[in-house]
Design a protein around this motif. Structure first.
Motif, short mmCIF file in Angstrom:
data_model
loop_
_atom_site.label_atom_id
_atom_site.label_comp_id
_atom_site.label_asym_id
_atom_site.label_seq_id
_atom_site.Cartn_x
_atom_site.Cartn_y
_atom_site.Cartn_z
N PHE A 67 -9.40 1.20 -18.06
CA PHE A 67 -10.56 1.51 -18.89
C PHE A 67 -11.87 1.45 -18.12
O PHE A 67 -12.95 1.53 -18.72
CB PHE A 67 -10.61 0.56 -20.09
CG PHE A 67 -9.39 0.65 -20.95
CD1 PHE A 67 -9.21 1.69 -21.85
CD2 PHE A 67 -8.39 -0.31 -20.83
CE1 PHE A 67 -8.07 1.76 -22.62
CE2 PHE A 67 -7.24 -0.24 -21.61
CZ PHE A 67 -7.08 0.81 -22.50
N ARG A 68 -11.80 1.29 -16.80
CA ARG A 68 -13.02 1.19 -15.98
C ARG A 68 -13.89 2.42 -16.23
O ARG A 68 -13.39 3.53 -16.34
CB ARG A 68 -12.66 1.07 -14.50
CG ARG A 68 -13.82 0.83 -13.55
CD ARG A 68 -14.60 -0.46 -13.78
NE ARG A 68 -13.83 -1.67 -13.79
CZ ARG A 68 -13.67 -2.48 -12.76
NH1 ARG A 68 -14.21 -2.20 -11.59
NH2 ARG A 68 -12.96 -3.57 -12.88
N GLY A 69 -15.17 2.19 -16.36
CA GLY A 69 -16.11 3.27 -16.67
C GLY A 69 -16.40 3.37 -18.16
O GLY A 69 -17.27 4.13 -18.57
N ARG A 70 -15.67 2.58 -18.95
CA ARG A 70 -15.90 2.53 -20.40
C ARG A 70 -16.31 1.11 -20.76
O ARG A 70 -15.98 0.17 -20.05
CB ARG A 70 -14.62 2.91 -21.14
CG ARG A 70 -14.11 4.29 -20.72
CD ARG A 70 -13.00 4.74 -21.56
NE ARG A 70 -13.61 5.12 -22.85
CZ ARG A 70 -12.92 5.53 -23.88
NH1 ARG A 70 -11.62 5.62 -23.83
NH2 ARG A 70 -13.53 5.87 -25.00
N VAL A 71 -16.98 0.95 -21.87
CA VAL A 71 -17.25 -0.38 -22.42
C VAL A 71 -15.98 -0.76 -23.19
O VAL A 71 -15.46 0.04 -23.96
CB VAL A 71 -18.47 -0.37 -23.36
CG1 VAL A 71 -18.61 -1.70 -24.08
CG2 VAL A 71 -19.74 -0.03 -22.57
#
Length: 187
Positions: A67-71
């Motif tokens: 999920f990196r790049g997302r909150v």
């Protein structure tokens, strides 16, 4: 207890109930929508989120790194926990409404069977990723001591907030807080 004491106690309880009801009404009547008003424990400095790898309800392994790049709103919960169950519809609403803007709602179930969780997800129409922490190792890694507990992870993979207990996730203060996280620059 005498009749007079009983009436006096009943009146006091009624007045207390009215005061609590009025406070609840007025707190909802004029929502502020201010991110600073959302009850969340914010660390003095962001802390790197511990990566995790757990199977989802279909058995596919999922990592926090995915999920990196997302909150990420990482919610630890269980079906036997009434407040956990109560906040699931709001989390689903957030997932549907804010997912396209970069929010990933991720549930981490605490020590329940795959079948129980699949049934719960189906019954409640949940579409966000649901991970199975069958042995409680990830909960231990995150030092979860009570349920529900939610960790907010920014786009860089840093824990920027911890919430113990149920929250009004679709209320104006929560939306303002999440909007602030979603609008933060990607670093």
């Amino acid at each position: 207890m005498t009749r007079a004491q009983w009436l006096e106690l009943s009146a006091a309880v009624a007045l207390l109930g009215a005061a609590v009801g009025a406070a609840a009404y007025w707190s909802r009547a004029a929502p502020t929508g201010r991110a600073g008003q959302f009850p969340v424990s914010r660390p003095a400095a962001p802390i790197a989120a511990s990566d995790l790898e757990l199977p989802n309800v279909t058995g596919r392994p999922v990592r926090l790194e995915d999920f990196r790049g997302r909150v990420v709103l990482l919610n630890f919960w269980a079906t036997w926990c009434v407040p956990c169950r109560d906040e699931m519809p709001a989390l689903e609403t957030l997932s549907r409404e804010l997912g396209p803007k970069g929010l990933a709602v991720v549930g981490v179930n605490f020590k329940e069977s795959k079948g129980e969780i699949q049934e719960f997800v189906r019954e409640h129409g949940l579409g966000f990723p649901m991970l199975l922490d069958a042995r409680g190792k990830v909960a231990e890694q995150y030092q979860v001591r009570a349920l529900p507990v939610t960790f907010l992870v920014d786009r860089r993979g840093m824990v920027v907030g911890t919430i113990l207990g149920i929250r009004d996730w679709v209320g104006p203060d929560a939306r303002a807080y999440l909007g602030e996280l979603l609008s933060a620059p990607h670093a």
